[in-house]
Every structure is written in C-alpha cells, then in structure tokens.
Write a protein that holds these residues in place. Structure first.
Motif, mmCIF file in Angstrom:
data_model
loop_
_atom_site.group_PDB
_atom_site.id
_atom_site.type_symbol
_atom_site.label_atom_id
_atom_site.label_comp_id
_atom_site.label_asym_id
_atom_site.label_seq_id
_atom_site.Cartn_x
_atom_site.Cartn_y
_atom_site.Cartn_z
ATOM 1 N N PHE A 79 46.169 33.272 -57.006
ATOM 2 C CA PHE A 79 45.957 32.166 -57.606
ATOM 3 C C PHE A 79 46.500 32.784 -59.072
ATOM 4 O O PHE A 79 45.416 33.754 -59.244
ATOM 5 C CB PHE A 79 44.516 31.274 -58.071
ATOM 6 C CG PHE A 79 44.414 31.511 -56.361
ATOM 7 C CD1 PHE A 79 45.003 30.148 -56.042
ATOM 8 C CD2 PHE A 79 43.422 32.212 -56.037
ATOM 9 C CE1 PHE A 79 44.603 29.420 -54.518
ATOM 10 C CE2 PHE A 79 42.832 31.441 -54.077
ATOM 11 C CZ PHE A 79 43.092 30.199 -53.679
ATOM 12 N N LEU A 80 46.814 31.743 -59.879
ATOM 13 C CA LEU A 80 47.051 32.087 -61.386
ATOM 14 C C LEU A 80 46.628 30.589 -62.320
ATOM 15 O O LEU A 80 46.764 29.860 -61.842
ATOM 16 C CB LEU A 80 48.786 32.480 -61.838
ATOM 17 C CG LEU A 80 48.667 32.740 -62.940
ATOM 18 C CD1 LEU A 80 48.243 33.580 -63.639
ATOM 19 C CD2 LEU A 80 50.365 32.716 -63.031
ATOM 20 N N CYS B 80 36.764 37.112 -50.715
ATOM 21 C CA CYS B 80 37.287 36.239 -50.898
ATOM 22 C C CYS B 80 37.545 36.522 -52.690
ATOM 23 O O CYS B 80 38.374 35.997 -53.281
ATOM 24 C CB CYS B 80 36.270 34.891 -50.872
ATOM 25 S SG CYS B 80 35.936 34.124 -49.517
ATOM 26 N N VAL B 81 36.785 37.004 -53.587
ATOM 27 C CA VAL B 81 37.631 37.648 -54.407
ATOM 28 C C VAL B 81 38.194 38.473 -54.764
ATOM 29 O O VAL B 81 39.242 38.572 -55.829
ATOM 30 C CB VAL B 81 35.837 37.798 -55.043
ATOM 31 C CG1 VAL B 81 35.924 38.905 -56.208
ATOM 32 C CG2 VAL B 81 34.943 36.886 -54.900
ATOM 33 N N ILE C 48 42.234 35.777 -58.370
ATOM 34 C CA ILE C 48 42.783 35.028 -59.736
ATOM 35 C C ILE C 48 42.864 35.717 -60.683
ATOM 36 O O ILE C 48 42.197 37.085 -61.006
ATOM 37 C CB ILE C 48 41.586 34.521 -59.584
ATOM 38 C CG1 ILE C 48 41.943 33.111 -60.213
ATOM 39 C CG2 ILE C 48 40.100 34.816 -60.246
ATOM 40 C CD1 ILE C 48 40.746 31.622 -59.880
ATOM 41 N N ASP C 49 43.529 35.121 -61.868
ATOM 42 C CA ASP C 49 44.394 35.524 -62.576
ATOM 43 C C ASP C 49 44.676 34.313 -63.640
ATOM 44 O O ASP C 49 44.591 33.694 -63.436
ATOM 45 C CB ASP C 49 44.713 36.748 -62.729
ATOM 46 C CG ASP C 49 46.283 37.220 -63.827
ATOM 47 O OD1 ASP C 49 44.338 37.487 -64.854
ATOM 48 O OD2 ASP C 49 46.485 38.295 -64.197
ATOM 49 N N SER C 50 44.134 34.905 -64.966
ATOM 50 C CA SER C 50 44.780 33.707 -65.557
ATOM 51 C C SER C 50 45.457 34.082 -67.009
ATOM 52 O O SER C 50 44.790 35.220 -67.429
ATOM 53 C CB SER C 50 43.237 33.078 -66.426
ATOM 54 O OG SER C 50 43.574 32.245 -67.223
ATOM 55 N N ILE D 97 33.750 40.459 -64.893
ATOM 56 C CA ILE D 97 32.804 39.839 -64.112
ATOM 57 C C ILE D 97 33.008 39.572 -62.353
ATOM 58 O O ILE D 97 32.703 39.958 -62.085
ATOM 59 C CB ILE D 97 32.096 38.351 -64.949
ATOM 60 C CG1 ILE D 97 31.613 38.418 -66.150
ATOM 61 C CG2 ILE D 97 31.228 37.998 -64.142
ATOM 62 C CD1 ILE D 97 31.576 36.754 -66.760
ATOM 63 N N LEU D 98 34.180 39.421 -62.992
ATOM 64 C CA LEU D 98 34.846 39.419 -61.339
ATOM 65 C C LEU D 98 34.828 41.103 -60.803
ATOM 66 O O LEU D 98 34.493 40.778 -59.779
ATOM 67 C CB LEU D 98 35.964 38.714 -60.856
ATOM 68 C CG LEU D 98 35.796 37.206 -61.135
ATOM 69 C CD1 LEU D 98 37.003 36.690 -61.226
ATOM 70 C CD2 LEU D 98 34.860 36.499 -60.164
ATOM 71 N N ARG D 99 35.277 41.588 -61.537
ATOM 72 C CA ARG D 99 35.686 42.935 -61.161
ATOM 73 C C ARG D 99 34.484 43.958 -61.060
ATOM 74 O O ARG D 99 33.800 44.367 -59.903
ATOM 75 C CB ARG D 99 36.542 43.590 -61.768
ATOM 76 C CG ARG D 99 38.203 43.657 -61.935
ATOM 77 C CD ARG D 99 38.685 44.556 -62.953
ATOM 78 N NE ARG D 99 40.657 43.641 -62.224
ATOM 79 C CZ ARG D 99 40.946 43.556 -63.467
ATOM 80 N NH1 ARG D 99 40.223 43.743 -64.279
ATOM 81 N NH2 ARG D 99 41.922 43.541 -63.253
ATOM 82 N N HIS D 100 33.547 43.522 -62.211
ATOM 83 C CA HIS D 100 32.428 44.548 -62.249
ATOM 84 C C HIS D 100 31.031 44.358 -62.327
ATOM 85 O O HIS D 100 30.152 44.592 -62.232
ATOM 86 C CB HIS D 100 32.347 45.691 -63.568
ATOM 87 C CG HIS D 100 33.634 46.058 -63.636
ATOM 88 N ND1 HIS D 100 34.284 46.891 -63.107
ATOM 89 C CD2 HIS D 100 35.081 45.798 -64.844
ATOM 90 C CE1 HIS D 100 35.454 46.876 -63.069
ATOM 91 N NE2 HIS D 100 35.922 47.104 -64.465
#
Length: 170
Positions: free
Chosen positions: A22-23, A121-122, A138-140, A154-157
């Motif tokens: 996801f982007l 999922c992550v 996911i990326d933004s 937060i998502l990675r660590h």
C-alpha cells in the motif's frame, strides 16, 4: 481505460495478501484522526467483538464487521495507491502493531499464532511466511518527513526515535 474491479475482502485477507503493498500517495490529505476518531473505531470494534461485553457471544464464522471501503489503484510500480480509506487503514495498521507488541511476552500457542498472523499483516513476508521486519506493507508520500519517519518507526519498531532502534528485537 482502467478496468474497475470491486472485491469484498476481510481486512485479514486484504493485509495478508503477499501482493499487498500500500502507498498513501502525495495527493491524499495527511493523517488527521485524533483521539475521538480512534476511540470511536476502537469502541465500535470492541462492541462488535464482545457483544454485551461477553467474549463468548462473538461468532466469528457468521458475524461480519463492515470497516468501510478501502479503494485502491494499482500504479505503474505495482503498489496499491490508497484512494479512499487511508485514515482507517493507517489506524488499523497502528492498532495491529500495538497488539503485536502486546503479544510479545505471551508464550502460549494461541498467542504466538496471533502474533505471527499480525506480523503477516504489517510486514511483507517471504515464501515461508516469515516477515521481513524492514519491509512494511504500507508507505506514505503525504506526510512531512518527520511525521512519515514517526509513522514508519512505530510500525517497524513499535516506538519513535532513537529508543525505537535500541528497543527493536526479534
């Protein structure tokens, strides 16, 4: 002209799909949910999962929860650009990451299974379903550099800043 496909999927199916990449494109508005919107989603999910505050009342085989539409467009790079639903999807990803950490010290078979399911999922997974902790699903492009870094940390660590990198282990 692009072909329009409409698929109804569970959030688990959407997020565990090996092709989920996801982007949040730069033309989307920044993440704007505050405590009220997050609490509303959490309360709604909790009420669904525990009808009348009774966890035994939930029937996962027959009960369905409508999260709302998540509209994507597959770009030239193969990423799924989020056209609609980025606030919900971002919040769900952050909730999943929090639950992943919550299950970290639980060693019973079911907790380990749930944690492994959340990881799929992550993070992107390899052919053996092992997560690549550096490859998020996911990326933004929309957030400022500091906001994006915080979101990705937060998502990675599971935390933000220098402590995130020292606390991270798997």
């Amino acid at each position: 002209m692009s072909k329009l496909n409409i698929d109804q999927k569970t959030i688990k199916l959407l997020l565990t799909d090996k092709h989920s990449d996801f982007l949040i494109p730069d033309y989307q508005r920044p993440y704007a949910w505050g405590e009220d919107e997050c609490a509303t989603l959490w309360d709604d999910l909790f009420t669904f999962a525990f009808p009348n505050d009774d966890c035994d009342a939930f029937k996962s085989t027959s009960d369905e929860y409508f999260l709302g539409p998540i509209v994507t467009f597959k770009n030239d790079a193969g990423q799924l650009e989020i056209i609609d639903g980025q606030q919900r999807l971002t919040t769900i990803m952050l909730l999943l990451r929090a639950f992943y950490d919550k299950f970290a010290n639980m060693k019973d078979k079911q907790s380990i299974k749930v944690r492994d399911s959340i990881a799929g999922c992550v993070w992107k997974t390899d052919e053996f379903d092992d997560p690549d902790m550096d490859a998020l699903k996911i990326d933004s492009e929309v957030a400022s550099d500091s906001d994006k870094d915080e979101f990705l940390d937060i998502l990675r660590h599971g935390a933000v800043g220098p402590m995130a990198h020292s606390a991270y282990s798997r």
